[in-house]
Motif scaffolding. Structure first.
Motif, PDB file in Angstrom:
ATOM      1  N   UNK A 138       8.538  -5.777  13.739  1.00 34.95           N
ATOM      2  CA  UNK A 138       8.346  -4.556  14.487  1.00 34.95           C
ATOM      3  C   UNK A 138       6.907  -4.102  14.606  1.00 34.95           C
ATOM      4  N   UNK A 139       6.763  -2.786  14.648  1.00 28.87           N
ATOM      5  CA  UNK A 139       5.448  -2.158  14.712  1.00 28.87           C
ATOM      6  C   UNK A 139       5.233  -1.365  13.429  1.00 28.87           C
ATOM      7  N   UNK A 140       4.330  -1.833  12.559  1.00 23.06           N
ATOM      8  CA  UNK A 140       4.185  -1.222  11.240  1.00 23.06           C
ATOM      9  C   UNK A 140       3.712   0.231  11.275  1.00 23.06           C
ATOM     10  N   UNK A 141       2.960   0.628  12.322  1.00 24.86           N
ATOM     11  CA  UNK A 141       2.421   1.978  12.351  1.00 24.86           C
ATOM     12  C   UNK A 141       3.481   3.050  12.627  1.00 24.86           C
ATOM     13  N   UNK A 142       4.706   2.635  12.960  1.00 23.58           N
ATOM     14  CA  UNK A 142       5.767   3.632  13.142  1.00 23.58           C
ATOM     15  C   UNK A 142       6.721   3.651  11.941  1.00 23.58           C
ATOM     16  N   UNK A 143       6.343   2.984  10.863  1.00 25.31           N
ATOM     17  CA  UNK A 143       7.128   3.001   9.624  1.00 25.31           C
ATOM     18  C   UNK A 143       7.293   4.443   9.135  1.00 25.31           C
ATOM     19  N   UNK A 144       8.504   4.842   8.838  1.00 22.38           N
ATOM     20  CA  UNK A 144       8.805   6.239   8.491  1.00 22.38           C
ATOM     21  C   UNK A 144       8.065   6.715   7.248  1.00 22.38           C
ATOM     22  N   UNK A 145       7.783   5.784   6.321  1.00 23.51           N
ATOM     23  CA  UNK A 145       7.145   6.167   5.059  1.00 23.51           C
ATOM     24  C   UNK A 145       5.660   5.807   5.054  1.00 23.51           C
ATOM     25  N   UNK A 146       5.047   5.776   6.231  1.00 24.79           N
ATOM     26  CA  UNK A 146       3.660   5.364   6.369  1.00 24.79           C
ATOM     27  C   UNK A 146       2.725   6.189   5.479  1.00 24.79           C
ATOM     28  N   UNK A 147       2.820   7.502   5.558  1.00 23.83           N
ATOM     29  CA  UNK A 147       1.904   8.359   4.805  1.00 23.83           C
ATOM     30  C   UNK A 147       2.069   8.180   3.292  1.00 23.83           C
ATOM     31  N   UNK A 148       3.294   7.998   2.849  1.00 22.54           N
ATOM     32  CA  UNK A 148       3.535   7.760   1.420  1.00 22.54           C
ATOM     33  C   UNK A 148       2.954   6.415   0.996  1.00 22.54           C
ATOM     34  N   UNK A 149       3.063   5.418   1.862  1.00 24.50           N
ATOM     35  CA  UNK A 149       2.480   4.111   1.575  1.00 24.50           C
ATOM     36  C   UNK A 149       0.960   4.205   1.460  1.00 24.50           C
ATOM     37  N   UNK A 150       0.343   4.989   2.349  1.00 25.10           N
ATOM     38  CA  UNK A 150      -1.114   5.150   2.317  1.00 25.10           C
ATOM     39  C   UNK A 150      -1.569   5.726   0.985  1.00 25.10           C
ATOM     40  N   UNK A 151      -0.808   6.666   0.442  1.00 25.69           N
ATOM     41  CA  UNK A 151      -1.173   7.250  -0.850  1.00 25.69           C
ATOM     42  C   UNK A 151      -1.183   6.189  -1.953  1.00 25.69           C
ATOM     43  N   UNK A 152      -0.296   5.199  -1.833  1.00 24.04           N
ATOM     44  CA  UNK A 152      -0.284   4.108  -2.808  1.00 24.04           C
ATOM     45  C   UNK A 152      -1.471   3.164  -2.622  1.00 24.04           C
ATOM     46  N   UNK A 153      -1.905   2.989  -1.379  1.00 27.55           N
ATOM     47  CA  UNK A 153      -2.916   1.985  -1.071  1.00 27.55           C
ATOM     48  C   UNK A 153      -4.337   2.527  -1.002  1.00 27.55           C
ATOM     49  N   UNK A 154      -4.524   3.835  -1.043  1.00 26.17           N
ATOM     50  CA  UNK A 154      -5.852   4.393  -0.747  1.00 26.17           C
ATOM     51  C   UNK A 154      -6.904   4.008  -1.785  1.00 26.17           C
ATOM     52  N   UNK A 155      -6.496   3.683  -2.997  1.00 26.97           N
ATOM     53  CA  UNK A 155      -7.455   3.223  -4.008  1.00 26.97           C
ATOM     54  C   UNK A 155      -7.264   1.744  -4.337  1.00 26.97           C
ATOM     55  N   UNK A 156      -6.598   1.042  -3.452  1.00 30.28           N
ATOM     56  CA  UNK A 156      -6.244  -0.367  -3.665  1.00 30.28           C
ATOM     57  C   UNK A 156      -7.241  -1.239  -2.903  1.00 30.28           C
ATOM     58  N   UNK A 157      -8.062  -1.998  -3.616  1.00 29.81           N
ATOM     59  CA  UNK A 157      -9.127  -2.766  -2.961  1.00 29.81           C
ATOM     60  C   UNK A 157      -8.766  -4.236  -2.740  1.00 29.81           C
TER      61      UNK A 157
END
Length: 387
Positions: free
Chosen positions: A103-122
């Motif tokens: 599909x299209x990943x940017x329309x994932x319903x939990x996108x913002x929650x996923x970003x919180x997990x990845x924001x410090x992930x290098x």
């Protein structure tokens, strides 16, 4: 192509890959169930939902495998956030690279929650998108942009792109590429920008012109992908191979997905395409240029779906080093053919599945009885594609 630090980085990456693959092949000779301690790459399908219906899409076009299965639930599958959270936490410390798609990943319903997990992930991260919603997600993309590669799907200039992907898509996509480039120049976006182009009949006469247009966009990489065409003979060989070796897996679908990779180039356009490719490789560009599969192989064999016709078999490395997680939580090594799903994260976890009896059985089968290689002519986990 210009000499650059990116060229050196990519050369070193290829060298490391070849060394690693050689080690894998030696280990597999000693142990047919060989695998890395954990997968080195995690391919995650966030959702099957998509905001477009592209003519050449093997998922959602009229002959796509989600349509052919006639299962209305396919357009509702999303990976549960609980499972995604567990996956990302389990694979953070080993720095397992992740590839996010749909599909299209940017329309994932939990996108913002996923970003919180990845924001410090290098760790290394790739997001493959049709690009329509990048402007809506720009702040979140910036948050996770350390070691991020955003791959935009752009299949030609306005007429060619919109013929495949629908009206009013071209300008939105180009505006969003410009937006991400500006964010990168202003050092808010720290990652790489790639365009992936699916070469198509409409684009071929203008292909070199399209590449020159891309040269004005200030991107990091352009991938020119030949259509992933699996011809009828290879499909039949694969039907027989799958029934003989893998009928015990979870892929109980009546219609096999490899039959959906049927978009191909009109043979009358082969000479024009070959001429356009010659023009392109004679020029220098401000980005890294890649053909996929590599044009080290015979171009006409690629276009006819027979790129490995002479070798017939290929060594599939994916079961030894990659895990693919589908939006319905099924787990495989292959992110292209859902019939190879081995287990589900609904009732198990990544490490248990990776080291489990079923995954080892798959590794042993592939090591002793390789599948028809032209089926996987685009996959970088096929050892034939390293040449």
């Amino acid at each position: 192509m210009k000499e650059s630090s990116n060229d050196l980085k990519n050369f070193c990456s290829l060298k490391e890959t070849i060394i690693r693959v050689s080690r894998f092949e030696r280990e597999k000779l000693k142990n047919p169930e060989f695998s890395t301690s954990l997968p080195e790459e995690l391919r995650i399908q966030l959702t099957t939902q998509c905001n477009l219906r592209c003519k050449h899409c093997f998922q959602w076009n009229n002959g796509g495998y989600y349509k052919m299965e006639m299962n209305r639930d396919y357009d509702k599958y999303e990976l549960s956030f609980k499972i995604l959270e567990k996956l990302l936490k389990q694979t953070y410390m080993p720095k397992i690279s992740i590839y996010l798609w749909g599909g299209e990943p940017l329309i994932y319903s939990y996108w913002d929650s996923m970003i919180e997990l990845l924001k410090n992930d290098d760790r290394k991260k790739v997001i493959s998108t049709n690009g329509i919603h990048v402007n809506r997600k720009i702040d979140t993309l910036n948050k996770i942009s350390e070691n991020l590669e955003v791959v935009f799907s752009l299949d030609g200039l306005k007429n060619e792109h919109e013929y495949l992907r629908g009206k009013h898509t071209f300008n939105k996509l180009i505006d969003n590429i410009h937006l991400l480039v500006r964010e990168k120049k202003e050092e808010r976006y720290k990652g790489q920008i790639t365009i992936n182009c699916s070469i198509n009949n409409e684009l071929i006469p203008k292909l070199s012109h399209f590449v020159n247009f891309c040269n004005t966009l200030h991107i990091n990489k352009l991938i020119l992908g030949f259509p992933w065409y699996i011809n009828s003979q290879t499909c039949l060989e694969m039907d027989e191979y799958y029934m003989k070796n893998f009928s015990w897996l979870n892929g109980k679908t009546k219609f096999k997905s490899w039959h959906c990779f049927n978009y191909h180039i009109d043979e009358s356009l082969y000479p024009i395409l070959e001429n356009e490719v010659r023009k392109i490789i004679s020029q220098h560009y401000n980005f890294i240029l890649r053909f996929h599969p590599s044009i080290n192989n015979d171009l006409q064999l690629i276009l006819r779906g027979d790129v490995f016709k002479n070798t017939k078999k290929a060594n599939c490395l994916a079961p030894s080093c990659r895990m693919a997680v589908w939006a319905n939580a099924n787990v495989s090594f292959c992110g292209d053919f859902p019939e190879f799903c081995i287990d589900s994260l609904e009732n198990s976890d990544l490490e248990t599945i990776w080291k489990g009896e079923r995954f080892n059985k798959v590794r042993k089968i592939f090591n002793s009885n390789p599948k028809p290689s032209s089926l996987c002519q685009r996959c970088r986990f096929i050892s034939n594609n390293l040449t």
